[in-house]
Enzyme design. Structure first.
Site, short mmCIF file in Angstrom:
data_model
loop_
_atom_site.label_atom_id
_atom_site.label_comp_id
_atom_site.label_asym_id
_atom_site.label_seq_id
_atom_site.Cartn_x
_atom_site.Cartn_y
_atom_site.Cartn_z
CD GLN A 82 3.76 -10.68 41.40
OE1 GLN A 82 4.04 -11.68 42.04
NE2 GLN A 82 3.14 -10.75 40.24
CG ASP A 142 -1.63 -8.69 46.94
OD1 ASP A 142 -1.95 -9.90 46.86
OD2 ASP A 142 -0.59 -8.30 47.52
NE ARG A 173 7.28 -13.46 40.44
CZ ARG A 173 7.12 -13.71 41.75
NH1 ARG A 173 5.91 -13.85 42.24
NH2 ARG A 173 8.15 -13.80 42.57
NE ARG A 231 8.04 -14.76 49.30
CZ ARG A 231 6.96 -14.97 48.55
NH1 ARG A 231 5.98 -15.74 49.00
NH2 ARG A 231 6.84 -14.42 47.37
CG HIS A 281 6.57 -9.40 45.83
ND1 HIS A 281 7.70 -10.14 45.52
CD2 HIS A 281 5.51 -10.23 45.66
CE1 HIS A 281 7.32 -11.37 45.19
NE2 HIS A 281 6.01 -11.46 45.27
CB CYS A 309 0.97 -10.61 42.83
SG CYS A 309 0.28 -10.48 44.50
N1 CP Z 1 3.04 -13.78 43.81
C1 CP Z 1 3.84 -14.47 44.65
O1 CP Z 1 4.89 -14.00 45.10
O2 CP Z 1 3.41 -15.73 44.91
P1 CP Z 1 4.04 -16.74 45.98
O3 CP Z 1 3.74 -16.17 47.34
O4 CP Z 1 3.34 -18.03 45.71
O5 CP Z 1 5.52 -16.83 45.76
N1 NVA Z 2 0.89 -8.97 49.62
C1 NVA Z 2 1.00 -10.40 49.62
C2 NVA Z 2 1.70 -10.86 48.39
C3 NVA Z 2 1.84 -12.35 48.28
C4 NVA Z 2 2.61 -12.74 47.07
C5 NVA Z 2 1.73 -10.86 50.88
O1 NVA Z 2 2.71 -10.22 51.26
O2 NVA Z 2 1.32 -11.85 51.47
#
Ligand code: CP
Ligand code: NVA
Length: 303
Positions: free
Chosen positions: A134, A222, A290, A104, A131, A262
Site C-alpha cells: 500500500q 483508514d 497499486r 495476505r 501493509h 487505502c
Molecule cells: N487497500 C487494499 O489493500 O485494498 P484491498 O483490501 O481491496 O486489497
Molecule cells: N487496515 C485495513 C486495510 C485494508 C486494506 C485492514 O487491515 O483491514
C-alpha cells in the site's frame, strides 16, 4: 533463508535508493514507456489470500499479466494449507513452481516463516502488522503530486494506529518526510516502529487530530475496523468518533493538501463523504497506483 532471495515483507526491505528507483520505474510503467516488451514472460506469481481483497489481488494479477507473466489466485481454503499442511512445506513446494508469491494473512510471523523456507521472493500483501505494498502506491501518489523529493512533506495520519499506519512510520523514517499520527489513547501504532521512527526520523504521535493536520500537505486515514477486528466494531466506532476526517479538519491542513485512503472506505465513519468524494481526494489515483507500483516491485524482485 537463502540470502540471495530478496523478499518484500516490510517497506525497509528496500533501501531508500531502491525505493526511489522503484517509484521512478513505476512512473515509467504508468506512462507506458517501460514494460511493453513483456519482461516477465513465462513467469508465474502465486497469490495466497487468507483475508478479503479487491485492490491487492486484482492489481497483482493484472500487473503480472501486463508484464507477460501469469498470476494464480490461491485461496487458503482451497490449498492443503487450509487443511493443516505446514507453511514450511507449502513454501518449499510452491517455490519449485512459482517465481514469486504474494501472501495476505493475519500474523506477520506467517509471512516471515513462509519466506524463511522459500527459494523465491515473498511479498507481504498485508498482515495485521504491516501493509508495505500500500505504501508503494501511496508514495507513488505523493511523487506524482509533489515531485521527486518527498523529504519536505508533512503527512498527517488520523485514526487507527494499524498496519497501514505502521507502514507509514517506516516510509517516513526511510524517506525523511515528517509524519504526524493522531490516534485515540490505546490505539497507537506499534511501539517499536514508533520509537525507531521518532529517533531516526521526524515522526510524532499525538491524540489531537487538529494538531496533527495543522499545515500538512497530506491527510490520510483508514477504516476504524481492520479485517479480523469485526468484534470490536461498536467500541471502535465510539472511541474513534472524534477522529473522523471532516471538511473542517481538512481546512486546518494546507489549502493544496490532498486526502488519501487505502480503501475500502466507510463514508460517515473515518471520513466524511464530502472529503473522500471532494476535490482534494486522490483516492482513485492512489488505488490505480497499486498496479503501477507493484509492477515495478515485481520487476525489481524477479525482472
Ligand atoms: N487497500 C487494499 O489493500 O485494498 P484491498 O483490501 O481491496 O486489497
Ligand atoms: N487496515 C485495513 C486495510 C485494508 C486494506 C485492514 O487491515 O483491514
Amino acid at each position: 533463508m537463502n540470502k540471495r532471495i530478496q523478499h518484500f515483507l516490510r517497506l525497509d526491505d528496500l533501501t531508500a535508493k531502491e525505493l526511489r528507483e522503484l517509484l521512478e520505474r513505476a512512473l515509467r510503467l504508468k506512462q507506458g514507456v517501460e514494460g511493453a516488451d513483456r519482461p516477465l514472460a513465462g513467469r508465474s506469481l502465486g497469490m495466497i489470500f487468507r483475508k478479503s481483497s479487491t485492490r491487492t489481488r486484482v492489481s497483482f494479477e493484472v500487473g503480472i499479466f501486463q508484464l507477460g507473466g501469469h498470476g494464480l489466485f490461491l485461496s487458503d481454503q482451497q490449498l492443503q494449507l487450509g487443511r493443516g499442511e505446514s507453511l514450511a512445506d507449502t513454501s518449499r513446494v510452491l517455490s519449485t513452481y512459482l517465481d514469486a508469491i504474494v501472501i495476505r494473512t493475519f500474523r506477520q510471523g506467517e509471512v516471515e516463516e513462509f519466506a524463511r523456507h522459500a527459494s523465491i521472493p515473498v511479498i507481504n500483501g498485508l498482515t495485521d502488522f504491516l501493509h508495505p505494498c500500500q505504501l508503494l502506491a501511496d508514495l507513488l501518489t505523493l511523487r506524482e503530486e509533489f515531485g521527486r523529493d518527498l523529504s519536505g512533506l508533512t503527512v498527517a495520519w488520523i485514526g487507527d494506529g494499524n498496519n497501514v499506519a505502521n507502514s507509514w512510520l517506516t516510509a517516513a523514517r526511510v524517506l525523511g518526510f515528517e509524519l504526524r499520527i493522531a490516534t485515540p489513547t490505546g490505539y497507537g501504532p506499534d511501539p517499536k516502529l514508533q520509537a525507531r521512527a521518532e529517533k531516526e526520523g521526524a515522526v510524532s504521535v499525538t491524540t489531537d487530530p487538529i494538531e496533527a493536520v495543522a499545515g500538512a500537505h497530506v491527510v490520510t486515514t483508514d477504516t476504524w475496523v481492520s479485517m479480523g477486528q469485526e468484534g470490536e466494531a461498536e467500541a471502535r466506532a465510539r472511541d474513534f468518533a472524534p477522529f473522523q476526517v471532516t471538511r473542517e479538519l481538512m481546512s486546518r491542513a494546507r489549502s493544496e493538501a490532498i486526502f488519501l485512503h487505502c480503501l475500502p472506505a466507510y463514508r460517515g465513519k473515518e471520513v466524511e463523504a464530502e472529503v473522500i468524494d471532494g476535490p482534494q481526494s486522490r483516492v482513485l489515483v492512489e488505488a490505480e497506483n497499486r498496479l503501477h507500483a507493484q509492477k515495478a516491485l515485481l520487476l525489481h524482485l524477479i525482472g
